[in-house]
Enzyme design. Sequence first.
Site, PDB file in Angstrom:
ATOM      1  N   SER A 130       0.836  -1.204   0.000  1.00 29.43           N
ATOM      2  CA  SER A 130       0.000   0.000   0.000  1.00 29.43           C
ATOM      3  C   SER A 130       0.869   1.251   0.000  1.00 29.43           C
ATOM      4  O   SER A 130       1.988   1.242   0.529  1.00 29.43           O
ATOM      5  CB  SER A 130      -0.870   0.004   1.259  1.00 29.43           C
ATOM      6  OG  SER A 130      -1.553   1.226   1.395  1.00 29.43           O
ATOM      7  N   TYR A 158      -1.430  -0.643  10.107  1.00 30.97           N
ATOM      8  CA  TYR A 158      -1.506  -1.004   8.681  1.00 30.97           C
ATOM      9  C   TYR A 158      -0.217  -0.605   7.953  1.00 30.97           C
ATOM     10  O   TYR A 158       0.331  -1.379   7.155  1.00 30.97           O
ATOM     11  CB  TYR A 158      -2.724  -0.288   8.087  1.00 30.97           C
ATOM     12  CG  TYR A 158      -3.076  -0.613   6.658  1.00 30.97           C
ATOM     13  CD1 TYR A 158      -3.811  -1.751   6.327  1.00 30.97           C
ATOM     14  CD2 TYR A 158      -2.708   0.258   5.626  1.00 30.97           C
ATOM     15  CE1 TYR A 158      -4.162  -2.022   5.011  1.00 30.97           C
ATOM     16  CE2 TYR A 158      -3.053  -0.002   4.312  1.00 30.97           C
ATOM     17  CZ  TYR A 158      -3.780  -1.145   4.006  1.00 30.97           C
ATOM     18  OH  TYR A 158      -4.123  -1.403   2.698  1.00 30.97           O
TER      19      TYR A 158
HETATM   20  P1  NAP Z   1     -11.542  -5.792   0.516  1.00 34.55           P
HETATM   21  O1  NAP Z   1     -12.463  -5.426  -0.596  1.00 34.55           O
HETATM   22  O2  NAP Z   1     -11.892  -5.422   1.910  1.00 34.55           O
HETATM   23  O3  NAP Z   1     -11.278  -7.376   0.419  1.00 34.55           O
HETATM   24  C1  NAP Z   1     -10.413  -7.974   1.343  1.00 34.55           C
HETATM   25  C2  NAP Z   1     -10.237  -9.417   0.966  1.00 34.55           C
HETATM   26  O4  NAP Z   1      -9.296  -9.996   1.885  1.00 34.55           O
HETATM   27  C3  NAP Z   1     -11.501 -10.230   1.062  1.00 34.55           C
HETATM   28  O5  NAP Z   1     -11.500 -11.181   0.031  1.00 34.55           O
HETATM   29  C4  NAP Z   1     -11.371 -10.901   2.417  1.00 34.55           C
HETATM   30  O6  NAP Z   1     -12.085 -12.136   2.530  1.00 34.55           O
HETATM   31  C5  NAP Z   1      -9.885 -11.147   2.458  1.00 34.55           C
HETATM   32  N1  NAP Z   1      -9.376 -11.348   3.812  1.00 34.55           N
HETATM   33  C6  NAP Z   1      -9.384 -10.457   4.840  1.00 34.55           C
HETATM   34  N2  NAP Z   1      -8.837 -11.024   5.912  1.00 34.55           N
HETATM   35  C7  NAP Z   1      -8.480 -12.285   5.564  1.00 34.55           C
HETATM   36  C8  NAP Z   1      -7.896 -13.376   6.264  1.00 34.55           C
HETATM   37  N3  NAP Z   1      -7.554 -13.278   7.544  1.00 34.55           N
HETATM   38  N4  NAP Z   1      -7.687 -14.525   5.577  1.00 34.55           N
HETATM   39  C9  NAP Z   1      -8.035 -14.655   4.273  1.00 34.55           C
HETATM   40  N5  NAP Z   1      -8.605 -13.654   3.575  1.00 34.55           N
HETATM   41  C10 NAP Z   1      -8.829 -12.493   4.225  1.00 34.55           C
HETATM   42  O7  NAP Z   1     -10.101  -5.181   0.300  1.00 34.55           O
HETATM   43  P2  NAP Z   1      -9.339  -4.644  -1.006  1.00 34.55           P
HETATM   44  O8  NAP Z   1      -9.479  -3.173  -1.025  1.00 34.55           O
HETATM   45  O9  NAP Z   1      -9.670  -5.440  -2.180  1.00 34.55           O
HETATM   46  O10 NAP Z   1      -7.837  -4.937  -0.535  1.00 34.55           O
HETATM   47  C11 NAP Z   1      -7.047  -5.994  -1.050  1.00 34.55           C
HETATM   48  C12 NAP Z   1      -5.608  -5.742  -0.663  1.00 34.55           C
HETATM   49  O11 NAP Z   1      -5.192  -4.498  -1.234  1.00 34.55           O
HETATM   50  C13 NAP Z   1      -5.389  -5.626   0.837  1.00 34.55           C
HETATM   51  O12 NAP Z   1      -4.153  -6.213   1.185  1.00 34.55           O
HETATM   52  C14 NAP Z   1      -5.323  -4.127   1.060  1.00 34.55           C
HETATM   53  O13 NAP Z   1      -4.576  -3.813   2.207  1.00 34.55           O
HETATM   54  C15 NAP Z   1      -4.647  -3.682  -0.211  1.00 34.55           C
HETATM   55  N6  NAP Z   1      -4.863  -2.274  -0.544  1.00 34.55           N
HETATM   56  C16 NAP Z   1      -6.114  -1.795  -0.803  1.00 34.55           C
HETATM   57  C17 NAP Z   1      -6.266  -0.455  -1.132  1.00 34.55           C
HETATM   58  C18 NAP Z   1      -7.600   0.168  -1.436  1.00 34.55           C
HETATM   59  O14 NAP Z   1      -7.661   1.396  -1.611  1.00 34.55           O
HETATM   60  N7  NAP Z   1      -8.676  -0.592  -1.553  1.00 34.55           N
HETATM   61  C19 NAP Z   1      -5.144   0.382  -1.168  1.00 34.55           C
HETATM   62  C20 NAP Z   1      -3.889  -0.148  -0.890  1.00 34.55           C
HETATM   63  C21 NAP Z   1      -3.754  -1.480  -0.599  1.00 34.55           C
HETATM   64  P3  NAP Z   1     -13.649 -12.189   2.984  1.00 34.55           P
HETATM   65  O15 NAP Z   1     -14.428 -11.739   1.761  1.00 34.55           O
HETATM   66  O16 NAP Z   1     -13.897 -13.592   3.339  1.00 34.55           O
HETATM   67  O17 NAP Z   1     -13.795 -11.238   4.113  1.00 34.55           O
END
Ligand code: NAP
Length: 242
Positions: free
Chosen positions: A140, A153
């Site tokens: 991130s 985070y």
């Molecule tokens: P999201 O929509 O909240 O989805 C999170 C995903 O991670 C879901 O599939 C969830 O599964 C899974 N997950 C959470 N905890 C878990 C665990 N303990 N074991 C297995 N799976 C788990 O998040 P996103 O925005 O797509 O984020 C994906 C990645 O990108 C993350 O690492 C996040 O930190 C990173 N990121 C996101 C952003 C942003 O702006 N969105 C920016 C920078 C980095 P369930 O569906 O079962 O809950």
Amino acid sequence: MKVALVTGGSRGIGRAVCLKLSATGYYVIVNYHSNEEEARRTLALIRENGGDGEIVQFDVADAGGVVKALESWQEQHPADYIEVLVNNAGIRKDSLMLWMEDEQWNKVLDTSLNGCFRVTRTLLKNMLVRKYGRIVNIVSLSGLKGLPGQTNYSAAKAGVIGLTKSLAQEIARKNVTVNAVAPGFIHTDMTADMDESQLKTLIPAGRFGTPDEVADAVVFLASPQASYITGEVLSINGGLYT
Ligand code: NAP
């Protein structure tokens, strides 16, 4: 069979990565934590697009559960191995440090940093033995720049960046690459509570990114074409740097 595993493939960026990896010919293992319905939806979308895969549930923060689930998959597929790993599972539990509780700190570190370590260590041996592998870690902007309210985070993601750079040097000779992508603000459930109208004024591109815009870069780093890129951190942030 060419096999890829995406942790947290049930929603958001992980789902987009699953679909795009599938479109390049991968059999995709969709991991999720608790949202089985959304994981099924990801697999259904993969199949609608002519691909295939399966769902494997585990909590990346559960050390024993990770090993059990992945060893069991391997026993059922003795002829195959997971050659692409996308460590995408992550959570936010924001708080200013003054009020941050142990649970908020530990849960975020356990999921993003320790989860990445455990899943990667479990799959690494086969990649090294077969002399081919691609590992892409979703970090991130927060892990590069730091953001107030996100000491947990930011620390977790900065830790994964360090892991990425060290591991890349350990295994480069075996034709296994390890890279990270660092998204800025992306439209997913994780950012649903954020005020885009205010935040977008900080972003040179003037908008949040989409999961597909992250997934395209992940799929490139996971491809054979990215063979000489390792230990790299690629920002995908619409120009929002430190
Ligand atoms: P999201 O929509 O909240 O989805 C999170 C995903 O991670 C879901 O599939 C969830 O599964 C899974 N997950 C959470 N905890 C878990 C665990 N303990 N074991 C297995 N799976 C788990 O998040 P996103 O925005 O797509 O984020 C994906 C990645 O990108 C993350 O690492 C996040 O930190 C990173 N990121 C996101 C952003 C942003 O702006 N969105 C920016 C920078 C980095 P369930 O569906 O079962 O809950």
